[in-house]
Design an enzyme around this catalytic site. Sequence first.
Site, PDB file in Angstrom:
ATOM      1  N   GLU A 243       9.370 -28.599 -47.185  1.00  0.00           N
ATOM      2  CA  GLU A 243       9.710 -28.755 -45.929  1.00  0.00           C
ATOM      3  C   GLU A 243      11.132 -27.240 -45.333  1.00  0.00           C
ATOM      4  O   GLU A 243      11.750 -28.130 -44.912  1.00  0.00           O
ATOM      5  CB  GLU A 243      10.646 -29.681 -46.202  1.00  0.00           C
ATOM      6  CG  GLU A 243      10.681 -30.930 -46.449  1.00  0.00           C
ATOM      7  CD  GLU A 243       9.787 -31.997 -45.981  1.00  0.00           C
ATOM      8  OE1 GLU A 243       9.169 -31.585 -44.795  1.00  0.00           O
ATOM      9  OE2 GLU A 243       9.505 -33.614 -45.893  1.00  0.00           O
TER      10      GLU A 243
ATOM     11  N   TYR B  34      33.901 -41.780 -36.975  1.00  0.00           N
ATOM     12  CA  TYR B  34      33.950 -40.153 -37.793  1.00  0.00           C
ATOM     13  C   TYR B  34      32.471 -40.150 -37.337  1.00  0.00           C
ATOM     14  O   TYR B  34      32.024 -38.834 -37.971  1.00  0.00           O
ATOM     15  CB  TYR B  34      34.241 -41.000 -38.961  1.00  0.00           C
ATOM     16  CG  TYR B  34      35.686 -40.484 -39.555  1.00  0.00           C
ATOM     17  CD1 TYR B  34      36.185 -39.040 -39.761  1.00  0.00           C
ATOM     18  CD2 TYR B  34      36.114 -41.783 -39.349  1.00  0.00           C
ATOM     19  CE1 TYR B  34      37.742 -39.546 -40.007  1.00  0.00           C
ATOM     20  CE2 TYR B  34      37.710 -41.938 -39.722  1.00  0.00           C
ATOM     21  CZ  TYR B  34      38.337 -40.499 -39.840  1.00  0.00           C
ATOM     22  OH  TYR B  34      39.491 -40.206 -39.961  1.00  0.00           O
TER      23      TYR B  34
END
Length: 216
Positions: free
Chosen positions: A75, A121
């Site tokens: 990746e 958050y």
Amino acid sequence: MSAEADLREHICLLARSLFDRGLTGGSTGNISARTADGGLLVSPTGTSFGRLDPGRLSRFDADGRLIDGDPPTKEMPLHSAFYTTRSTAGAVVHLHSCHAVAWSLMPEVDEDNFLPPLTPYGIMKLGRVKLLPYFRPGDPAMGDAVRGLAGKRSAVMLANHGPVVAGKDVEAACNAIEELEDTARLAMLMRGHAARALNSNQIDDLVSHFDVEWEA
């Protein structure tokens, strides 16, 4: 101990913590971090977050050449795309976390704002998360898709695959991707219920107060 040796240990410590808490299993997931000389330390291909060896991390120089360690994760195009488009990126983490993947399968998900505004958050640590389409694992087109965002997103979700987050350092990136998984879990838990999400005024206040990247 040198700064790079410390970073190697820290990468492996955080990866082990993610693995031990079930946020990515088997040999899934990959992690990278900038070194002081502009190079990269990257988890090797086919390795488990639970058993990373600090001495065998893939080491790239500032020109992107592999100079030491084992072969890197397949990746790498994802990681490289974040580093080349976001000057603030000091680390990149990719997981196969269960609830984030599950939420990516839901038909009502907003591709431009993957996570619903359920807690402050998720907004503060991630901004808007872009849902990208499915790509075969390792397909360089994933990197092209990230580059196409022109550095405007610190986090993306690969549909049917897993989240990818860039942060200022490896700890910030890990904290943010955990927040992504937690928010996706909440979204799945609240699916079908009349959950009270944050309203637009509350979101605007968070974006302004914490200087959140909130590109449409």
